[in-house]
Design a protein around this motif. Sequence first.
Motif, PDB file in Angstrom:
ATOM      1  N   LEU A  72      -2.203   3.048  -2.289  1.00 52.01           N
ATOM      2  CA  LEU A  72      -3.395   3.126  -3.177  1.00 52.01           C
ATOM      3  C   LEU A  72      -2.866   3.930  -3.942  1.00 52.01           C
ATOM      4  CD1 LEU A  72      -7.572   3.350  -1.486  1.00 52.01           C
ATOM      5  CD2 LEU A  72      -5.776   1.473  -1.726  1.00 52.01           C
ATOM      6  N   ASP A  73      -3.206   3.606  -5.343  1.00 49.05           N
ATOM      7  CA  ASP A  73      -2.879   3.788  -6.078  1.00 49.05           C
ATOM      8  C   ASP A  73      -3.951   4.975  -6.945  1.00 49.05           C
ATOM      9  OD1 ASP A  73      -1.883   5.053  -9.123  1.00 49.05           O
ATOM     10  OD2 ASP A  73      -2.950   3.584 -10.214  1.00 49.05           O
ATOM     11  N   PRO A  74      -3.541   6.548  -6.951  1.00 46.68           N
ATOM     12  CA  PRO A  74      -4.712   7.893  -6.792  1.00 46.68           C
ATOM     13  C   PRO A  74      -5.010   7.424  -7.778  1.00 46.68           C
ATOM     14  CG  PRO A  74      -2.137   8.523  -6.599  1.00 46.68           C
ATOM     15  CD  PRO A  74      -2.310   6.620  -6.563  1.00 46.68           C
ATOM     16  N   VAL A  75      -4.895   7.254  -9.311  1.00 43.04           N
ATOM     17  CA  VAL A  75      -5.873   7.479 -10.375  1.00 43.04           C
ATOM     18  C   VAL A  75      -6.045   6.447 -10.674  1.00 43.04           C
ATOM     19  CG1 VAL A  75      -4.479   7.394 -12.764  1.00 43.04           C
ATOM     20  CG2 VAL A  75      -3.185   8.199 -11.582  1.00 43.04           C
ATOM     21  N   SER A  76      -5.924   4.953  -9.845  1.00 42.54           N
ATOM     22  CA  SER A  76      -6.741   3.903 -10.253  1.00 42.54           C
ATOM     23  C   SER A  76      -7.663   3.540  -9.199  1.00 42.54           C
ATOM     24  CB  SER A  76      -6.586   2.784 -10.715  1.00 42.54           C
ATOM     25  OG  SER A  76      -5.699   2.212  -9.493  1.00 42.54           O
ATOM     26  N   GLY A  77      -7.441   3.950  -7.458  1.00 45.16           N
ATOM     27  CA  GLY A  77      -8.009   3.567  -6.727  1.00 45.16           C
ATOM     28  C   GLY A  77      -7.954   2.163  -5.930  1.00 45.16           C
ATOM     29  N   LEU A  78      -6.942   1.139  -7.163  1.00 49.36           N
ATOM     30  CA  LEU A  78      -6.698   0.075  -6.393  1.00 49.36           C
ATOM     31  C   LEU A  78      -5.207   0.562  -5.435  1.00 49.36           C
ATOM     32  CD1 LEU A  78      -7.516  -1.542  -9.962  1.00 49.36           C
ATOM     33  CD2 LEU A  78      -9.272  -1.719  -7.324  1.00 49.36           C
ATOM     34  N   SER A  79      -5.313  -1.034  -5.358  1.00 48.71           N
ATOM     35  CA  SER A  79      -3.819  -1.532  -4.613  1.00 48.71           C
ATOM     36  C   SER A  79      -2.454  -0.573  -5.240  1.00 48.71           C
ATOM     37  CB  SER A  79      -3.338  -2.899  -3.937  1.00 48.71           C
ATOM     38  OG  SER A  79      -4.324  -3.446  -3.118  1.00 48.71           O
ATOM     39  N   ILE A  80      -1.545   0.578  -4.760  1.00 50.80           N
ATOM     40  CA  ILE A  80      -0.886   0.747  -5.224  1.00 50.80           C
ATOM     41  C   ILE A  80       0.221  -0.302  -5.825  1.00 50.80           C
ATOM     42  CG2 ILE A  80       1.480   0.821  -3.359  1.00 50.80           C
ATOM     43  CD1 ILE A  80       1.697   3.900  -4.602  1.00 50.80           C
ATOM     44  N   ASP A  81       0.389  -1.431  -5.580  1.00 49.71           N
ATOM     45  CA  ASP A  81       0.857  -2.619  -6.170  1.00 49.71           C
ATOM     46  C   ASP A  81       0.459  -3.375  -7.283  1.00 49.71           C
ATOM     47  OD1 ASP A  81       0.366  -3.965  -3.868  1.00 49.71           O
ATOM     48  OD2 ASP A  81       1.963  -4.735  -2.808  1.00 49.71           O
TER      49      ASP A  81
END
Length: 200
Positions: free
Chosen positions: A88-97
């Motif tokens: 995950l993207d630690p900033v948004s909490g969504l999938s990193i891609d």
Amino acid sequence: YVEYREEEQEYRMYYSATKAFGSSESKIWLAVSKHPEGPFVNRGVVVDTWFTSDLEPNGIDAHIVDSKEGRTYMIYGSFFGGIYGKELDPVSGLSIDQNPRNLGFPIAKKPALGKLDGPEGAAVMYCKERDYYYLFLSYGWLGDDYDIRVGRSKKIEGPYVDYFGKNLLGESYGLKLANSYCFEGLNPYAKTENNWTYNG
């Protein structure tokens, strides 16, 4: 699953909805709030297993873990394709891609000739003193032989192995830590149409 992210100063709730009981078609959403009581606002879908086959993972039972390098992962899955991890993207909490259809990587699946139901309810914890990631998961049927098992790995992506070094990805269920008591519950859902009997 709800967690507080200090840097982003927000509570994150990962929750699931499925097409029907026992279906492998599910989604995991992320909703965020500044307060644990809410209100929570949807940010987006993190995992989407809608229109996937039963050989793929089920988008339920989310658990979030940070690697020792500071990367964030979701551990999820149930029955069907087994337990998966996804960065995950630690900033948004969504999938990193930004792709909820990217299901990630498998870390546990029952042996090919395995008779137990599962796996499900997985969580990964990092032990700094031992420098191992520990994967906890459950096998069995809720009615009688449900249990908790564990495997460990030097990497968050696996391979996770049991006490004897067998891989939890198709070779082993993992080391059993706890299991159901043996008792019989006659007709626990007497007010439902199922009238099931549970043995544990």
